[in-house]
Design an enzyme around this catalytic site. Structure first.
Site, short mmCIF file in Angstrom:
data_model
loop_
_atom_site.label_atom_id
_atom_site.label_comp_id
_atom_site.label_asym_id
_atom_site.label_seq_id
_atom_site.Cartn_x
_atom_site.Cartn_y
_atom_site.Cartn_z
N LEU A 89 24.75 18.19 -76.29
CA LEU A 89 25.52 19.14 -75.51
C LEU A 89 24.66 19.84 -74.47
O LEU A 89 25.14 20.24 -73.42
CB LEU A 89 26.17 20.19 -76.42
CG LEU A 89 27.22 19.67 -77.40
CD1 LEU A 89 27.67 20.79 -78.32
CD2 LEU A 89 28.41 19.08 -76.66
N GLY A 90 23.39 20.01 -74.77
CA GLY A 90 22.51 20.71 -73.84
C GLY A 90 21.11 20.83 -74.41
O GLY A 90 20.86 20.50 -75.56
N GLY A 92 17.13 23.14 -73.80
CA GLY A 92 16.44 24.25 -73.17
C GLY A 92 15.06 24.40 -73.74
O GLY A 92 14.56 23.52 -74.45
N GLY A 93 14.43 25.54 -73.45
CA GLY A 93 13.07 25.76 -73.91
C GLY A 93 12.95 25.77 -75.42
O GLY A 93 11.91 25.40 -75.98
N PHE A 94 14.01 26.15 -76.13
CA PHE A 94 13.95 26.24 -77.59
C PHE A 94 14.15 24.89 -78.25
O PHE A 94 13.74 24.67 -79.37
CB PHE A 94 15.04 27.19 -78.11
CG PHE A 94 16.40 26.60 -78.03
CD1 PHE A 94 16.94 25.89 -79.09
CD2 PHE A 94 17.15 26.71 -76.88
CE1 PHE A 94 18.18 25.31 -79.00
CE2 PHE A 94 18.39 26.15 -76.78
CZ PHE A 94 18.91 25.44 -77.84
N TYR A 96 17.27 21.59 -78.60
CA TYR A 96 18.46 20.84 -78.21
C TYR A 96 19.67 21.28 -79.02
O TYR A 96 19.55 21.74 -80.15
CB TYR A 96 18.23 19.35 -78.41
CG TYR A 96 16.97 18.84 -77.74
CD1 TYR A 96 16.99 18.41 -76.42
CD2 TYR A 96 15.75 18.82 -78.43
CE1 TYR A 96 15.83 17.97 -75.80
CE2 TYR A 96 14.59 18.38 -77.82
CZ TYR A 96 14.64 17.95 -76.50
OH TYR A 96 13.49 17.52 -75.88
N ASP A 216 19.17 40.80 -75.86
CA ASP A 216 19.18 39.67 -74.92
C ASP A 216 20.60 39.39 -74.44
O ASP A 216 21.06 38.26 -74.41
CB ASP A 216 18.58 38.42 -75.56
CG ASP A 216 18.12 37.41 -74.51
OD1 ASP A 216 17.89 37.81 -73.35
OD2 ASP A 216 17.98 36.23 -74.85
#
Length: 426
Positions: A89-90, A92-94, A96, A216
């Site tokens: 689905l996507g 990022g830095g963290f 998947y 955040d």
């Protein structure tokens, strides 16, 4: 199979500082639409109030929560078809996020298209800090239950693998709807609905006896269900609020450039009013359709707050910052009320910002107020566009110099000013 670690590590109310690279993509947990949603059978009997939220707790206590399913890594491999690329689905830095399927009753892996769809977040191996942020999310979402908080179904911890399983949010993130190229513009009514839902989530956290500071709050962390009800996600940076006679929590500066409150960035002193500032930024994004930080722009326009603030208190100039994709279809009085509220939330003096409960009350009042008929002549009223209830919606003037496609560029997080620590920003 190693789902519960026997450790004395605590999620503590004053000193943990998870790293900034993880969980930046919870916004993309559900970037694809599915007809399947999480049914009531997945309701978790967690706290609907955090009045008695027990903190700090040991890691063993957190992971033994009866409210969460302890998945094995093999179960989640099966649920996501071995983390295949077409289930992604996507990222990022963290790490998947994958789309997965589980049985609604047993919560075991099921075949794609059967059972219920979930979002599986697979963290990168980031060592101790990454684990702490993962554990913080399990700690809070494993205990809290509210219609405007994303539901955590379960987790997996085996060896170096850290995964979280969430309810699937078919409409994706607010960030995608506002800034993704080609996205259909949100109507005024939907924008206010999203703002109200997010405000309810923050109010729930702030007004509890054991206060939680989200830390955040941003468009990327606001997820939307099929009816555009908003839910807060990604609690990796959440902190317990001050207790006793303390007025703030001192902590390393963490968060996202453009959303973090200036006094928190400067001093590291965190309060619930820091979240209020961040809410003001998101409200401004909803009004303007522009990112909090946009490096593609020049000078002061790179910062949404700096650029928009001079217009927020001026009824005659407010149209200059309104999202042109609204096509002028918004109530002028309602827009001004929302802009004035954003201005209050963005007050440089944290003490003068409203509480989230007060912000929510204002937004509820705004939603219940029907658009007026304006001051135009009879013909102007006849020609005015009408809403679904037949009431006239004021068409605000456009600033045509802004009628151009938005640049959907993800802003880089600039180094924030320091107090006595080097801040980590997303």
């Amino acid at each position: 199979m190693g789902n519960c670690l026997d450790s004395s590590a605590k999620v503590d109310s004053s000193s943990h500082s998870p790293h900034a690279n993880s969980a930046s993509l919870s916004s993309r947990v559900s970037s694809k639409t599915s007809r399947s949603t999480v049914p009531s059978s997945l309701s978790i009997n967690s706290y609907s109030s955090v009045e008695s939220l027990p903190t700090p707790r040991t890691e063993g206590e957190i992971l033994s929560s009866p409210n969460l399913k302890a998945f094995t890594f093999n179960e989640l491999k099966n649920a996501t078809r071995n983390f295949r690329p077409d289930s992604l689905l996507g990222e990022g830095g963290f790490g998947y996020v994958f789309k997965g399927w589980i049985d609604g009753t047993t919560l075991t892996a099921s075949k794609p298209g059967s059972g219920i769809v979930v979002a599986v977040k697979k963290l990168k191996t980031e060592g101790y800090q990454g684990h702490k942020e993962w554990l913080t999310e399990v700690n809070y979402l494993g205990q809290l239950s509210h219609p405007n908080l994303v539901k955590l179904v379960g987790y997996c911890v085996e060896g170096e693998n850290r995964l979280l399983v969430y309810e699937f949010m078919p409409k994706g993130s607010l960030e995608n709807h506002l800034f993704r190229r080609g996205a259909q513009p949100l109507t005024w009514a939907i924008r206010m609905k999203v703002a109200i839902g997010a405000a309810k989530g923050l109010t729930f956290l702030h007004d509890a006896k054991s206060q939680v500071i989200y830390r955040d709050f941003k468009a990327a962390n606001i997820l939307l269900d099929a009816e555009f009800n908003s839910k807060l996600s990604d609690f990796g940076l959440a902190k317990a609020g001050p207790t006793g006679d303390k007025t703030h929590v001192s902590t390393q500066v963490m968060g996202t450039h453009g959303y973090a409150a200036p006094e928190y960035v400067a001093t590291g002193r965190l309060t619930a009013k820091s979240d209020v500032y961040s809410f003001g930024v998101v409200l401004l994004e909803l009004l303007s359709g522009r990112r909090a930080v946009d490096k593609s722009k020049v000078g002061m326009e790179q910062s949404l707050v700096d650029w928009a603030t001079p217009y927020l208190g001026d009824k005659r100039k407010l149209f200059r910052i309104m999202d042109t994709r609204l096509g002028g279809q918004y109530p002028q009085k309602g827009a001004y009320t929302a802009a004035s509220l954003a201005l209050q939330c963005l007050n440089p003096d944290a003490k003068l910002r409203p509480k989230m409960s007060e912000v929510l009350a204002k937004l509820d009042q705004l939603e219940s107020t029907k658009p007026g008929t304006g001051v135009g002549n009879r013909q102007a009223q006849i020609d005015s566009p009408r809403g679904s209830n037949g009431s006239i919606v004021q068409k605000s003037p456009r600033r045509y110099s802004y009628d151009r496609p938005l640049l959907h560029i993800t802003p880089g997080a600039s180094p924030l000013p320091t107090h006595n620590h080097s801040p980590r920003v997303r």
